[in-house]
Scaffold this motif. Structure first.
Motif: not given
Length: 110
Positions: A1-7, A12-21, A92-100
């Motif tokens: 799933m592209p980063y730009s579409s992440w919700a 407050t549930a913990s998970s390995l799937d969360l990306l803290p910023t 905006a240019n989808g760079g986060n998908d490649a970086i991730s």
């Protein structure tokens, strides 16, 4: 799933799937800090301008789940920035998908 579409996180549930910023601050336990110390400045090779991914995958590789302290984000960008900068380069240019993907390989495959 592209980063730009992440919700945004709404729990407050913990998970390995969360990306803290780091927008509102993140506290990592010593286990993650030790993993980061062992890798030194290697993040500069993969994501010198997107350190949140490096920190996230350090936590995942260490088996440390993350969580948000309240059900709503304390602070988030209210609108798209007008100037070209990290938002334009990484989001905006989808760079986060490649970086991730590359950072995940660096932490989870090597």
């Amino acid at each position: 799933m592209p980063y730009s579409s992440w919700a945004l996180c709404t729990s407050t549930a913990s998970s390995l799937d969360l990306l803290p910023t780091g927008v509102s601050g993140v506290i990592y336990p010593p286990k993650v800090l030790n993993a980061l110390r062992e890798r030194g400045d290697e993040f500069m090779r993969y994501c010198p301008r997107a350190d949140d991914f490096w920190l996230h995958y350090a936590a995942v590789a260490s088996g440390v789940e993350t969580r948000q302290v309240s059900e709503t984000a304390a602070e988030w960008w209210p609108s798209r920035p007008r100037q070209k900068g990290l938002w334009h380069e990484n989001f905006a240019n989808g760079g986060n998908d490649a970086i991730s993907a590359e950072v995940a390989r660096a932490w989870l495959v090597e």
